[in-house]
Design an enzyme around this catalytic site. Sequence first.
Site, mmCIF file in Angstrom:
data_model
loop_
_atom_site.group_PDB
_atom_site.id
_atom_site.type_symbol
_atom_site.label_atom_id
_atom_site.label_comp_id
_atom_site.label_asym_id
_atom_site.label_seq_id
_atom_site.Cartn_x
_atom_site.Cartn_y
_atom_site.Cartn_z
ATOM 1 N N ARG A 13 -10.305 -11.413 1.815
ATOM 2 C CA ARG A 13 -11.140 -12.469 1.252
ATOM 3 C C ARG A 13 -10.467 -13.838 1.330
ATOM 4 O O ARG A 13 -11.145 -14.860 1.343
ATOM 5 C CB ARG A 13 -11.538 -12.103 -0.183
ATOM 6 C CG ARG A 13 -10.371 -11.940 -1.136
ATOM 7 C CD ARG A 13 -10.762 -11.178 -2.387
ATOM 8 N NE ARG A 13 -10.963 -9.747 -2.130
ATOM 9 C CZ ARG A 13 -11.394 -8.878 -3.029
ATOM 10 N NH1 ARG A 13 -11.697 -9.275 -4.252
ATOM 11 N NH2 ARG A 13 -11.540 -7.610 -2.718
ATOM 12 N N LYS A 60 0.837 -1.195 0.000
ATOM 13 C CA LYS A 60 0.000 0.000 0.000
ATOM 14 C C LYS A 60 0.871 1.244 0.000
ATOM 15 O O LYS A 60 1.987 1.207 0.501
ATOM 16 C CB LYS A 60 -0.848 0.047 1.277
ATOM 17 C CG LYS A 60 -1.994 -0.922 1.327
ATOM 18 C CD LYS A 60 -2.781 -0.740 2.623
ATOM 19 C CE LYS A 60 -3.949 -1.697 2.723
ATOM 20 N NZ LYS A 60 -4.975 -1.494 1.677
HETATM 21 N N1 BES Z 1 -8.064 -3.535 4.323
HETATM 22 C C1 BES Z 1 -8.224 -3.131 2.981
HETATM 23 C C2 BES Z 1 -9.529 -2.358 2.740
HETATM 24 C C3 BES Z 1 -9.697 -1.038 3.442
HETATM 25 C C4 BES Z 1 -9.480 0.143 2.757
HETATM 26 C C5 BES Z 1 -10.141 -0.982 4.746
HETATM 27 C C6 BES Z 1 -9.674 1.355 3.385
HETATM 28 C C7 BES Z 1 -10.324 0.221 5.388
HETATM 29 C C8 BES Z 1 -10.093 1.396 4.698
HETATM 30 C C9 BES Z 1 -8.246 -4.342 2.063
HETATM 31 O O1 BES Z 1 -7.498 -5.426 2.466
HETATM 32 C C10 BES Z 1 -7.694 -3.907 0.748
HETATM 33 O O2 BES Z 1 -6.580 -3.482 0.711
HETATM 34 N N2 BES Z 1 -8.503 -4.006 -0.280
HETATM 35 C C11 BES Z 1 -8.099 -3.634 -1.571
HETATM 36 C C12 BES Z 1 -8.655 -4.675 -2.498
HETATM 37 C C13 BES Z 1 -8.070 -4.661 -3.867
HETATM 38 C C14 BES Z 1 -6.608 -4.941 -3.835
HETATM 39 C C15 BES Z 1 -8.784 -5.672 -4.718
HETATM 40 C C16 BES Z 1 -8.658 -2.258 -1.879
HETATM 41 O O3 BES Z 1 -9.737 -1.918 -1.376
HETATM 42 O O4 BES Z 1 -8.031 -1.508 -2.606
HETATM 43 ZN ZN ZN Z 2 -5.484 -5.351 1.896
#
Ligand code: BES
Ligand code: ZN
Length: 502
Positions: free
Chosen positions: A350, A276
């Site tokens: 997931r 991230k």
């Molecule tokens: N934990 C994150 C989602 C999230 C984003 C929670 C903002 C709280 C605040 C999750 O694991 C994630 O990173 N999801 C990705 C999914 C993508 C890679 C398909 C996302 O939302 O970008």
């Molecule tokens: Zn994530």
Amino acid sequence: MIRLDLAADSPATVKADAVVIGIHSVADEDAIVLAAGAESVDKALGGTLARTLRQLGATGSAGEVTKLASLGATTAPVVATVGLGAEPDEDEIELDVLRRAAGAVVRALKGTGHAAVALPYASLDALGAVAEGAQLGGYEFAAYKTPPPNGQKEPLERLTLLTADKAAKAEIERANTVAEAVLRARDWVNVPGNLLRPPALAEAMSEAVSGSGAKVEVLDEKALRAGGYGGILAVGEGSEAPPRLVRVTYAPRGAKKHVALVGKGITFDTGGISIKPLAGMGKMKSDMAGAAAVVNTIVAAALLKLKVKITAYAPLAENMLSGSAYRPGDVVTMYGGKTVEIINTDAEGRMVLGDAIARAAEDDPDYLVETSTLTGGQVVALGNRTSGVMGSEEFRTRVVETGDRVGENMWPMPLPEDVRSGMDSPIADVSQTNNAGERAGHMLQGGAFLAEYVPEGLDWAHIDIAGPSYHSGGAYGYVVAGGTGVPVRTLLALLTDIATES
Ligand code: BES
Ligand code: ZN
Ligand code: ZN
């Protein structure tokens, strides 16, 4: 928590450091009206209260707090009024309005010590809402400052709810049990990632369960390997702190229905190899909010002795990047044998949830509710205060309505066929996200993936709480900065409801 007690005293003569009453705004008029419960205070002040408040600029808008010196007119030296918005047409004021008002006034009374409250709570539910709001709004997370900053006002210590209702005591106890579950979920979310990795969180969960009447079982990395929990293991592989699967069961005599709860427990989400960006990454300590919610929900349900069988699963892992981390392009065999093509290691939620849902389904529940900080797409679509709910249509709608009823706003979301077909994989049973990495229907991709692990015909719901589980910014109502405890109160209301089904 605040010490809550009850007294049948008059607000005008109750012995306390402050007395709290409600006021209403009047639509299109430069006026306010006093809420039920304020009569004796107004009388003690010579019937001038509404006028004086107007002069002080009070409008009666929801959550507005005004403090007055009573100068001997009432026994309590301070009169605090809290706005409740316009007077409702129906008999009863909305419960969440009371909850929010109680939260706001408790914060405004920091440093007061003991307050007594006389709000328009005509029913036990309304009284309980005031108690809940007070506990939730008064919450503060003990920060890691040494020594603690001085000059900080102490939180309100004691709140006396003024009522003559004999049944109120049990309602206060119920509210305290619910609030305690919400606040413990907030605490776990607020503890930083270095201090609550999967083994430590599993310990904290076991401790919270003990004595509640529910039972806990923790699978460690060896047991996970033996059991074939490929999704949890893949995500956990990159961290030196090994993953866990916490399973909590509550099976009261006479229960007619069985509900499975599943919550995402990523103790910190770096994104893994698909790392991230730095901005906002610190917030990813909250990526276990779903797990915190389901475990604290089952603890409260057991303490409340709800007549419904519950099995809660909390898959815990830390999503790190290292020489042993899983990578894009990997194929992972999940619990139950289905294979997944990894597209983005940041879609780790997931992976742990697919395993946990497949395992939960083996217990043969009547309903399955899963909740997770699953996608940034939820925040993009619905903002920070409205959770997205997917699942089987009727049950999904029921969950949304339950959330709205307790003030945890939710909105129904579809699981369209084209979103699912975009997740077909050329080399595995399913692709972890859209196979081309497209972000269209981002939140729905998460739901579509989880649906793969739900048996045909099972009533289920997925609550994406990415935004609503964490509040950045100033306090409002009974929500303060940090973990919110969403959706503990929705889950408890739902379970209470299901317990009455035959
Ligand atoms: N934990 C994150 C989602 C999230 C984003 C929670 C903002 C709280 C605040 C999750 O694991 C994630 O990173 N999801 C990705 C999914 C993508 C890679 C398909 C996302 O939302 O970008
Ligand atoms: Zn994530
Ligand atoms: Zn995550």
